[in-house]
Design an enzyme around this catalytic site. Structure first.
Site, PDB file in Angstrom:
ATOM      1  N   LYS A  75     -11.226  -5.384 -12.797  1.00  0.00           N
ATOM      2  CA  LYS A  75     -10.083  -6.070 -13.392  1.00  0.00           C
ATOM      3  C   LYS A  75      -8.884  -5.154 -13.523  1.00  0.00           C
ATOM      4  O   LYS A  75      -8.908  -3.983 -13.157  1.00  0.00           O
ATOM      5  CB  LYS A  75     -10.481  -6.659 -14.745  1.00  0.00           C
ATOM      6  CG  LYS A  75     -11.643  -7.652 -14.657  1.00  0.00           C
ATOM      7  CD  LYS A  75     -11.360  -8.814 -13.714  1.00  0.00           C
ATOM      8  CE  LYS A  75     -10.388  -9.806 -14.286  1.00  0.00           C
ATOM      9  NZ  LYS A  75     -10.202 -11.012 -13.450  1.00  0.00           N
ATOM     10  N   HIS A  93      -4.254  -9.199  -8.473  1.00  0.00           N
ATOM     11  CA  HIS A  93      -3.464 -10.395  -8.806  1.00  0.00           C
ATOM     12  C   HIS A  93      -1.973 -10.118  -8.600  1.00  0.00           C
ATOM     13  O   HIS A  93      -1.143 -10.364  -9.474  1.00  0.00           O
ATOM     14  CB  HIS A  93      -3.737 -10.839 -10.243  1.00  0.00           C
ATOM     15  CG  HIS A  93      -5.183 -11.068 -10.540  1.00  0.00           C
ATOM     16  ND1 HIS A  93      -5.913 -12.075  -9.943  1.00  0.00           N
ATOM     17  CD2 HIS A  93      -6.050 -10.400 -11.345  1.00  0.00           C
ATOM     18  CE1 HIS A  93      -7.162 -12.029 -10.373  1.00  0.00           C
ATOM     19  NE2 HIS A  93      -7.272 -11.015 -11.220  1.00  0.00           N
ATOM     20  N   GLN A  98       2.925 -13.321  -9.049  1.00  0.00           N
ATOM     21  CA  GLN A  98       2.709 -13.171 -10.488  1.00  0.00           C
ATOM     22  C   GLN A  98       3.633 -12.088 -11.052  1.00  0.00           C
ATOM     23  O   GLN A  98       3.841 -11.054 -10.439  1.00  0.00           O
ATOM     24  CB  GLN A  98       1.251 -12.796 -10.777  1.00  0.00           C
ATOM     25  CG  GLN A  98       0.223 -13.797 -10.269  1.00  0.00           C
ATOM     26  CD  GLN A  98      -0.360 -13.428  -8.930  1.00  0.00           C
ATOM     27  OE1 GLN A  98       0.336 -12.869  -8.079  1.00  0.00           O
ATOM     28  NE2 GLN A  98      -1.624 -13.730  -8.722  1.00  0.00           N
TER      29      GLN A  98
END
Length: 350
Positions: A75, A93, A98
């Protein structure tokens, strides 16, 4: 010598790891040096890595790792704005616009490092070489069922947490459903042929929930889909992309429906292509269900790190899928790593 540095996870509720002790032993035998950080939360004990022959480093010491080390985590990193000079393997991500992803790419640009995004490790056909999808679906269906059970008690679903294994999850959930002394709800899974949908359907069936399984063939008409509203639960296991139909439109909030609980396992509320546009933010372990309608109620479960609820099974499954690619780390310019680097360079700020 290629050096893989497995960092401790720093995100709350994240106990998973992408390399097991058995996998580390295989990498060491292939001539790849493996360093594993100590971790206060990792679901797989450190002793297994020690026994495999890994070097051990203090928790969160990766910023001081040798410059040639490849830092491997799952993560996100802490958002502290520091430049990133290392090569990193993780879920960044960062390639879909984003806001936090743009900041991450700026950090790589400032430090001269490289992001090999786990979501973009793909084979020659574009298929991901490893994914947590099955356990995301499994856990997502469980929390959606918990949300439905809470509704029957006149409540909103309370906090959820980590389970030591799937048997503990099944025992806990089964007891909660049995205590209602009611028939099991019905569920419809869209994306049932994929990893995520398979996990969701398997959990439902283990709980005695009748499941309708849909995939691309059943949704090719583009909707509307009244069949979804005729089930108690809807589990969305389709990732949003251009051309994805809307499965539950906003007008469904006030429609005559049996549906009272949605599990948006794909969890992409910020996407322009969100097929479940009845909610606008992800939910959390502390507050798993977001109530979006009353009379009748409709709750949405949209937790974005569901496999972390079953960290042992999900780690072992994912690590086994990823290991063949980790064995090719000695050549970062071709194969899955070459393709991942090309994706990174394509999105790196000018």
């Amino acid at each position: 010598m290629t050096h893989l540095w497995v960092r401790a996870e720093q995100r709350p509720n994240e106990d998973r790891v992408g390399l097991t002790p058995e996998g580390a032993k295989t990498l060491l035998a292939a001539g790849i040096k493996v360093t594993v950080e100590e971790s206060s939360v990792r679901a797989i004990p450190l002793q297994g890595y020690i026994d495999a022959g890994c070097e051990i480093a203090p928790e969160n010491s990766w910023p001081g790792a040798p410059a040639d080390a490849i830092i491997f985590g799952l993560k996100e990193l802490p958002e502290d704005g520091t430049p990133l000079p290392h090569r990193h393997i993780m879920f960044g991500h960062a390639f879909k616009g984003q806001h936090s992803g743009k900041a991450l790419l700026e950090r790589f640009k400032a430090g001269g490092g490289t992001l090999y995004d786990l979501e973009y490790l793909v084979d020659e056909t574009g298929r991901r070489v490893a994914a947590f999808g099955y356990w995301a679906g499994y856990a997502g269906a469980a929390v959606t069922l918990k949300s439905w059970a809470a509704q029957q008690r006149g409540e909103l679903c309370g906090p959820v947490g980590v389970y030591p294994g799937k048997d503990a999850l099944l025992s806990d959930l089964g007891a909660e459903l049995d205590a209602l002394n009611m028939d099991r709800p019905t569920a419809i899974v869209i994306g049932a042929l994929g990893r995520v949908g398979t996990g969701a359907a398997d959990l439902c069936e283990a709980m005695g929930v009748a499941v309708t399984k849909w995939d691309m063939a059943e949704t090719a008409s583009g909707g509307p889909f009244p069949e979804i509203l005729a089930h108690d639960l809807f589990l969305n296991c389709i990732f949003a992309r251009p051309g994805t139909p809307v499965f539950v439109p906003r007008e469904a909030l006030s429609a005559d429906r049996k549906l009272t609980a949605i599990g948006d396992v794909a969890c992409d509320p910020d996407s322009d292509y969100n097929p479940v546009p009845v909610y606008d933010r992800a939910t959390t372990w502390e507050a798993p269900a977001l109530r979006v309608a009353e009379n009748p109620v409709l709750d949405v479960m949209a937790i974005d790190n569901l496999p972390s609820m079953l960290p042992v099974e999900s780690s072992e499954d994912y690590a086994a899928q990823l290991l063949p690619s980790l064995l090719t780390l000695t050549d970062l310019n071709s194969g899955v790593w070459g393709r991942a680097k090309a994706t990174f360079l394509e999105h790196l700020p000018e």
